[in-house]
Write an enzyme that holds these catalytic residues in place. Structure first.
Site, PDB file in Angstrom:
ATOM      1  N   SER A 113       0.718  -1.190  -0.008  1.00 35.59           N
ATOM      2  CA  SER A 113      -0.071   0.088   0.070  1.00 35.59           C
ATOM      3  C   SER A 113       0.759   1.374   0.049  1.00 35.59           C
ATOM      4  O   SER A 113       1.646   1.463  -1.096  1.00 35.59           O
ATOM      5  CB  SER A 113      -0.879  -0.068   1.103  1.00 35.59           C
ATOM      6  OG  SER A 113      -1.843   1.052   0.921  1.00 35.59           O
ATOM      7  N   HIS A 114       0.561   2.069   1.149  1.00 33.33           N
ATOM      8  CA  HIS A 114       1.425   3.428   1.260  1.00 33.33           C
ATOM      9  C   HIS A 114       2.937   3.255   1.662  1.00 33.33           C
ATOM     10  O   HIS A 114       3.525   4.291   1.491  1.00 33.33           O
ATOM     11  CB  HIS A 114       0.545   4.321   2.269  1.00 33.33           C
ATOM     12  CG  HIS A 114       0.551   3.794   3.302  1.00 33.33           C
ATOM     13  ND1 HIS A 114      -0.238   2.587   3.575  1.00 33.33           N
ATOM     14  CD2 HIS A 114       1.185   3.833   4.432  1.00 33.33           C
ATOM     15  CE1 HIS A 114      -0.232   2.515   5.056  1.00 33.33           C
ATOM     16  NE2 HIS A 114       0.611   3.334   5.661  1.00 33.33           N
ATOM     17  N   ASP A 277      -2.246   6.685  -3.435  1.00 31.89           N
ATOM     18  CA  ASP A 277      -1.217   5.870  -2.974  1.00 31.89           C
ATOM     19  C   ASP A 277      -0.693   4.973  -3.655  1.00 31.89           C
ATOM     20  O   ASP A 277      -0.939   4.462  -5.013  1.00 31.89           O
ATOM     21  CB  ASP A 277      -1.669   5.780  -1.459  1.00 31.89           C
ATOM     22  CG  ASP A 277      -2.360   4.209  -1.685  1.00 31.89           C
ATOM     23  OD1 ASP A 277      -3.140   4.298  -2.416  1.00 31.89           O
ATOM     24  OD2 ASP A 277      -2.108   3.648  -0.458  1.00 31.89           O
ATOM     25  N   ASP A 279      -0.972   1.593  -3.953  1.00 28.65           N
ATOM     26  CA  ASP A 279      -2.082   0.723  -4.600  1.00 28.65           C
ATOM     27  C   ASP A 279      -3.529   1.519  -4.846  1.00 28.65           C
ATOM     28  O   ASP A 279      -4.327   1.012  -5.328  1.00 28.65           O
ATOM     29  CB  ASP A 279      -2.440  -0.325  -3.698  1.00 28.65           C
ATOM     30  CG  ASP A 279      -2.857  -0.109  -2.281  1.00 28.65           C
ATOM     31  OD1 ASP A 279      -2.764   0.964  -1.840  1.00 28.65           O
ATOM     32  OD2 ASP A 279      -3.518  -1.124  -1.554  1.00 28.65           O
ATOM     33  N   ASP A 281      -5.831   2.991  -3.236  1.00 29.87           N
ATOM     34  CA  ASP A 281      -6.955   2.789  -2.467  1.00 29.87           C
ATOM     35  C   ASP A 281      -6.999   4.074  -1.671  1.00 29.87           C
ATOM     36  O   ASP A 281      -8.349   4.308  -1.214  1.00 29.87           O
ATOM     37  CB  ASP A 281      -6.991   1.608  -1.974  1.00 29.87           C
ATOM     38  CG  ASP A 281      -5.988   1.223  -0.879  1.00 29.87           C
ATOM     39  OD1 ASP A 281      -5.114   2.140  -0.746  1.00 29.87           O
ATOM     40  OD2 ASP A 281      -5.883   0.264  -0.103  1.00 29.87           O
ATOM     41  N   ARG A 282      -5.983   4.695  -1.426  1.00 33.04           N
ATOM     42  CA  ARG A 282      -6.273   5.986  -0.546  1.00 33.04           C
ATOM     43  C   ARG A 282      -6.345   7.483  -1.414  1.00 33.04           C
ATOM     44  O   ARG A 282      -5.873   7.290  -2.655  1.00 33.04           O
ATOM     45  CB  ARG A 282      -4.696   6.139   0.339  1.00 33.04           C
ATOM     46  CG  ARG A 282      -4.657   5.117   1.297  1.00 33.04           C
ATOM     47  CD  ARG A 282      -3.614   5.316   1.988  1.00 33.04           C
ATOM     48  NE  ARG A 282      -3.337   4.234   3.099  1.00 33.04           N
ATOM     49  CZ  ARG A 282      -2.700   4.533   4.256  1.00 33.04           C
ATOM     50  NH1 ARG A 282      -2.245   5.712   4.465  1.00 33.04           N
ATOM     51  NH2 ARG A 282      -2.821   3.739   5.370  1.00 33.04           N
ATOM     52  N   GLU A 364     -10.010   7.848   8.912  1.00 30.22           N
ATOM     53  CA  GLU A 364      -8.862   8.944   8.900  1.00 30.22           C
ATOM     54  C   GLU A 364      -7.773   8.851   8.043  1.00 30.22           C
ATOM     55  O   GLU A 364      -6.811   9.774   7.666  1.00 30.22           O
ATOM     56  CB  GLU A 364      -8.535   9.556  10.417  1.00 30.22           C
ATOM     57  CG  GLU A 364      -8.118   8.199  11.153  1.00 30.22           C
ATOM     58  CD  GLU A 364      -6.594   7.571  10.839  1.00 30.22           C
ATOM     59  OE1 GLU A 364      -5.849   8.492  10.581  1.00 30.22           O
ATOM     60  OE2 GLU A 364      -6.411   6.472  10.992  1.00 30.22           O
ATOM     61  N   LYS A 376     -11.342   0.354  -0.229  1.00 31.38           N
ATOM     62  CA  LYS A 376     -11.398   1.766  -0.291  1.00 31.38           C
ATOM     63  C   LYS A 376     -11.060   2.237  -1.865  1.00 31.38           C
ATOM     64  O   LYS A 376     -10.162   1.423  -2.289  1.00 31.38           O
ATOM     65  CB  LYS A 376     -10.580   2.823   0.660  1.00 31.38           C
ATOM     66  CG  LYS A 376      -9.179   2.201   0.879  1.00 31.38           C
ATOM     67  CD  LYS A 376      -8.514   2.868   1.995  1.00 31.38           C
ATOM     68  CE  LYS A 376      -7.095   2.549   2.335  1.00 31.38           C
ATOM     69  NZ  LYS A 376      -6.844   1.370   3.197  1.00 31.38           N
ATOM     70  N   ARG A 496      -0.122   5.578  17.139  1.00 35.54           N
ATOM     71  CA  ARG A 496      -0.554   6.651  16.569  1.00 35.54           C
ATOM     72  C   ARG A 496      -1.504   7.289  17.715  1.00 35.54           C
ATOM     73  O   ARG A 496      -2.062   6.764  18.573  1.00 35.54           O
ATOM     74  CB  ARG A 496      -1.609   6.106  15.663  1.00 35.54           C
ATOM     75  CG  ARG A 496      -0.882   5.260  14.569  1.00 35.54           C
ATOM     76  CD  ARG A 496      -1.915   5.427  13.221  1.00 35.54           C
ATOM     77  NE  ARG A 496      -1.541   4.418  12.274  1.00 35.54           N
ATOM     78  CZ  ARG A 496      -0.412   4.558  11.461  1.00 35.54           C
ATOM     79  NH1 ARG A 496       0.393   5.599  11.399  1.00 35.54           N
ATOM     80  NH2 ARG A 496       0.091   3.592  10.528  1.00 35.54           N
TER      81      ARG A 496
HETATM   82  C1  G16 Z   1      -4.689   0.104   5.864  1.00 35.24           C
HETATM   83  C2  G16 Z   1      -5.983  -0.673   6.316  1.00 35.24           C
HETATM   84  C3  G16 Z   1      -6.782   0.698   6.537  1.00 35.24           C
HETATM   85  C4  G16 Z   1      -6.003   1.541   7.645  1.00 35.24           C
HETATM   86  C5  G16 Z   1      -4.678   1.579   7.514  1.00 35.24           C
HETATM   87  C6  G16 Z   1      -3.977   2.158   8.620  1.00 35.24           C
HETATM   88  O1  G16 Z   1      -4.791   0.793   4.749  1.00 35.24           O
HETATM   89  O2  G16 Z   1      -6.593  -0.905   5.009  1.00 35.24           O
HETATM   90  O3  G16 Z   1      -8.130   0.497   6.892  1.00 35.24           O
HETATM   91  O4  G16 Z   1      -6.863   2.528   8.180  1.00 35.24           O
HETATM   92  O5  G16 Z   1      -4.158   0.533   7.106  1.00 35.24           O
HETATM   93  O6  G16 Z   1      -3.914   1.288   9.711  1.00 35.24           O
HETATM   94  P1  G16 Z   1      -2.721   1.205  10.825  1.00 35.24           P
HETATM   95  O7  G16 Z   1      -3.032   2.485  11.531  1.00 35.24           O
HETATM   96  O8  G16 Z   1      -2.932  -0.091  11.595  1.00 35.24           O
HETATM   97  O9  G16 Z   1      -1.491   1.317  10.301  1.00 35.24           O
HETATM   98  P2  G16 Z   1      -3.598   0.759   3.551  1.00 35.24           P
HETATM   99  O10 G16 Z   1      -4.079   1.550   2.560  1.00 35.24           O
HETATM  100  O11 G16 Z   1      -2.241   0.851   4.121  1.00 35.24           O
HETATM  101  O12 G16 Z   1      -4.055  -0.643   2.929  1.00 35.24           O
END
Ligand code: G16
Length: 543
Positions: A113-114, A277, A279, A281-282, A364, A376, A496
Site C-alpha cells: 500500500s502506502h 497512494d 495501490d 486505494d487512498r 482518517e 477503499k 498513533r
Molecule cells: C490500511 C487499512 C486501513 C487502515 C490503514 C492504517 O490501509 O486498509 O483500513 O486505516 O491501513 O492502519 P494502521 O493504523 O494499523 O497502520 P492501507 O492503505 O495501508 O491498506
C-alpha cells in the site's frame, strides 16, 4: 511441466496485520517465505476445483517474482482459472472490481500500500474474499495458524509466464488469463458518476492536478481523467508506475505529497489537487491552499451523495473507523441515517456493506469508499469530488466550509511516533490500559473525563467480537484522544495518537489545528508519558 511437492519449514511471524502480511522486501526474499504463506492460504481455502482466482499487485519491486510463484502454486492446487492483470498490475480497488464482476472466488493482492517500495522497501500480500473485500479476521487468523505448520509446498516445475501481453496460457489444467487491468474498474466508475457533467467541467477550463505518486493509480487515472473525461494531458502527474515509486513515500498526505501541496499553494494553483497512494486505494483532496482532512472529506461526500447518480436514491447508512472524526456522525444524524463505528481496517466495513446497512464508509487514514466495491477507492473519491463540484458549482474549500458552518468543525490531527522499540510501545499501552479505570470523572484538559476504555466492536451482522482496538479517552464535550499501535508498519512499532475537538464557533474555524488541539496533546503526554516511552520529543509525522 510437472507438479512438485517440496519440503518446507514454517516461518515465525506470518500473522497478517491491519491489511495483510507486510514485511521488508528482504524478508519476503528469504527462500520459501512467500511460498509458506501462500501454502497456508491455500490450505485454509481448501478445494480449488472449478474456482477462479485473481492475482495482481501495485507493481512494486518483487511484484513480478511473487506473481510467478503464486501462479505455479495456484495451478498445483487445481484452480480452474487465474486472472492476472497485464504486467502483474491491479490496483487494490481494481482487484475488488474484478473479483466482483467476474464472480471469482477471491484474489491475491501484492502490495504494501502506502509503504515505500524498492529493494530496501516493503512488500505485502493480502487475500480478498468473494465479495471483493479483505478477508475478515477469522480467515487471516486461520492463515496465520496454518503458516506455523506448513511442512510441504505444492507447486509446478515450469518456466515463467509472459505477463506483459493480453492472452491465455495453460499451467497443468489451469487456464491463466492475462486481462486488461483497467477495463473492469472503469466500467464500475462509469455506472456511478455523471461523466457528462465532469467532461463539461473540464471543458469550461477547470484545472485539476492529480498526483499518482509514481504508483499504480497512474494508468487508471490517465484512462479515466485524461482519456474519457477529457482533462488536458498533464493533469495526471507522476503517472508511470515505478518499482520504487521514484524513491518517494507513496502516501497521499500533506507530509509526503509535498510537491502537490506546494503546487496548490502557488499563486496560479489549479482549482483542485488530489493524490493517490501505492495501490491507489487512498486519496487526499486539496483545494487552493486548502488541504481537506479525510474525515471532513467523508462527511462532505455523505452530505451531498444524492447529487451523484449512483447514490441518488439516498444512503442506507455510513460507517467510519473509530479514530476517524465524528464529522460524518453529525451529517448522518441530520440525514436520519445510521452511522457505524468500526475498528481500524477496511475489512470491518465488508459485512456492513454486504448486509446493505451502509453505503459510504471512510477512515482518517485517507481512505474513502462505498458499496460499489469492497475496498477503499482513491480515484473514486476524486471522481466524486469532481462530480460534486460540477453539479454544485462550489469549490473544494466552499464545500468544506459549508460543512463546518452547518455542523461545526471537527478539528482533527493524527500524531505518529514511528520506529519505536516494540517493548516500549507495548509498555506504554499496558500502563495506559491499567490507568483507564481511574480516569472517568477526573479533570483533564479542563474537563471531566466521560469515557476511558479500550474500544471493542461487535459486528452487528455476525456477532464476532474484536477487542483491544484502541484506547479512548473521551471528555464531556466529546473532545477525545485515541491511542493505538499501527498494524501496517514493518520496523519496530508505530504509536498513533488521534486528536479530535469539536469547534462550533465559526470565528475559530481558522485556528491552526495543532494550536486548537494543544490541550489534548498535553493530556496525551500526562496520561501516557509519551516522551518517556518513545524517547521522542515530537511526533515523526503529523497529519
Ligand atoms: C490500511 C487499512 C486501513 C487502515 C490503514 C492504517 O490501509 O486498509 O483500513 O486505516 O491501513 O492502519 P494502521 O493504523 O494499523 O497502520 P492501507 O492503505 O495501508 O491498506
Amino acid at each position: 511441466m510437472k507438479r512438485v511437492t517440496r519440503p518446507a519449514t514454517p516461518f515465525e511471524g506470518q500473522r497478517p496485520g491491519t491489511s495483510g502480511l507486510r514485511k521488508k522486501v528482504s524478508v519476503f526474499q528469504q527462500p520459501g517465505y512467500l511460498e509458506n504463506f501462500v501454502q497456508a492460504l491455500f490450505n485454509v481455502l481448501g478445494d480449488a476445483s472449478g474456482k477462479t482466482l485473481v492475482v495482481g499487485g501495485d507493481g512494486r519491486y518483487y511484484n513480478r517474482v511473487a506473481i510467478q510463484t503464486i501462479l505455479r502454486m495456484a495451478a498445483a492446487h487445481g484452480y480452474a482459472r487465474v486472472l492476472v492483470g497485464q504486467g502483474g498490475i491491479l490496483s487494490t480497488p481494481a482487484m475488488s472490481a474484478v473479483i466482483r464482476r467476474r464472480a471469482a472466488s477471491g484474489g491475491i493482492v501484492l502490495s504494501a500500500s502506502h509503504n515505500p517500495g524498492g529493494p530496501s522497501g516493503d512488500f505485502g500480500i493480502k487475500y480478498n474474499i468473494a465479495n471483493g473485500g479483505p478477508a475478515p479476521e477469522s480467515v487471516t487468523e486461520a492463515i496465520y495458524l496454518r503458516s506455523r505448520e506448513v511442512h510441504e509446498v505444492h507447486t509446478v516445475d515450469s518456466p515463467d509466464l509472459p505477463l506483459d501481453a493480453l492472452g491465455t496460457h495453460r499451467l497443468l489444467d489451469t487456464q491463466i488469463e492475462i486481462i486488461d487491468p483497467v477495463a473492469d474498474y472503469c466500467a464500475v466508475q462509469r455506472a456511478l458518476f455523471d461523466f457528462d457533467a465532469i467532461r463539461a467541467l473540464f471543458a469550461r477550463g477547470f484545472r485539476l492536478r492529480l498526483d499518482t505518486m509514481w504508483a499504480v493509480g497512474g494508468p487508471y487515472a490517465k484512462a479515466l481523467i485524461e482519456g474519457e473525461l477529457g482533462a488536458p494531458a498533464g493533469t495526471v502527474v507522476n503517472a508511470t508506475p515505478r518499482e520504487d515509486f521514484g524513491d518517494l513515500h507513496p502516501d497521499p498526505n500533506p507530509v509526503n505529497a509535498t510537491d502537490l501541496i506546494a503546487h496548490m499553494a502557488a499563486a496560479d494553483a489549479p482549482d483542485m489537487g488530489a493524490a493517490t497512494d501505492g495501490d491507489a486505494d487512498r486519496n487526499m483532496i486539496v483545494g487552493r491552499n486548502f488541504a481537506v482532512s479525510p474525515s471532513d472529506s467523508l462527511a462532505v461526500l455523505a452530505a451531498h451523495a444524492t447529487r451523484i447518480p449512483g447514490y441518488a436514491a439516498g444512503l442506507a447508512g455510513v460507517a467510519r473507523s473509530m479514530p476517524t472524526s465524528t464529522a460524518v456522525d453529525r451529517v448522518a444524524a441530520k440525514l436520519g441515517i445510521a452511522c457505524y463505528e468500526t475498528p481500524t481496517g477496511w475489512k470491518f466495513f465488508g459485512n456492513l456493506l454486504d448486509a446493505g446497512k451502509v453505503t459510504l464508509c471512510g477512515e482518517e487514514s485517507y481512505g474513502t469508499g462505498s458499496n460499489h466495491i469492497r475496498e477503499k477507492d482513491g480515484l473514486w473519491a476524486v471522481l466524486f469530488w469532481l462530480n460534486l463540484i460540477a453539479v454544485t458549482g462550489k469549490s473544494v474549500e466552499q464545500l468544506v466550509r459549508a460543512l463546518w458552518a452547518e455542523h461545526g468543525r471537527c478539528v482533527y490531527s493524527r500524531h505518529d511516533y514511528e520506529g519505536i522499540p516494540t517493548a516500549q510501545a507495548d509498555a506504554l499501552m499496558r500502563d495506559l490500559r491499567a490507568a483507564l479505570p481511574g480516569l472517568p470523572g477526573t479533570v483533564l484538559a479542563g474537563e471531566p473525563v466521560a469515557i476511558a476504555d479500550d474500544f471493542a466492536y461487535t459486528d452487528p451482522t455476525d456477532g464476532s467480537i474484536s477487542s483491544k482496538q484502541g484506547v479512548r479517552i473521551i471528555l464531556r464535550s466529546g473532545s477525545r484522544v485515541v491511542f493505538r499501535l499501527s498494524g501496517t508498519g514493518t520496523e519496530g512499532a508505530t504509536l498513533r495518537i488521534y486528536l479530535e475537538r469539536h469547534e462550533p464557533d465559526p470565528s475559530r474555524h481558522d485556528l491552526p489545528a495543532q494550536q486548537a488541539l494543544a490541550p489534548l496533546v498535553a493530556l496525551a503526554e500526562q496520561v501516557a508519558r509519551v516522551r518517556h516511552f518513545t524517547g521522542m520529543d515530537t511526533p515523526s509525522v503529523m497529519t
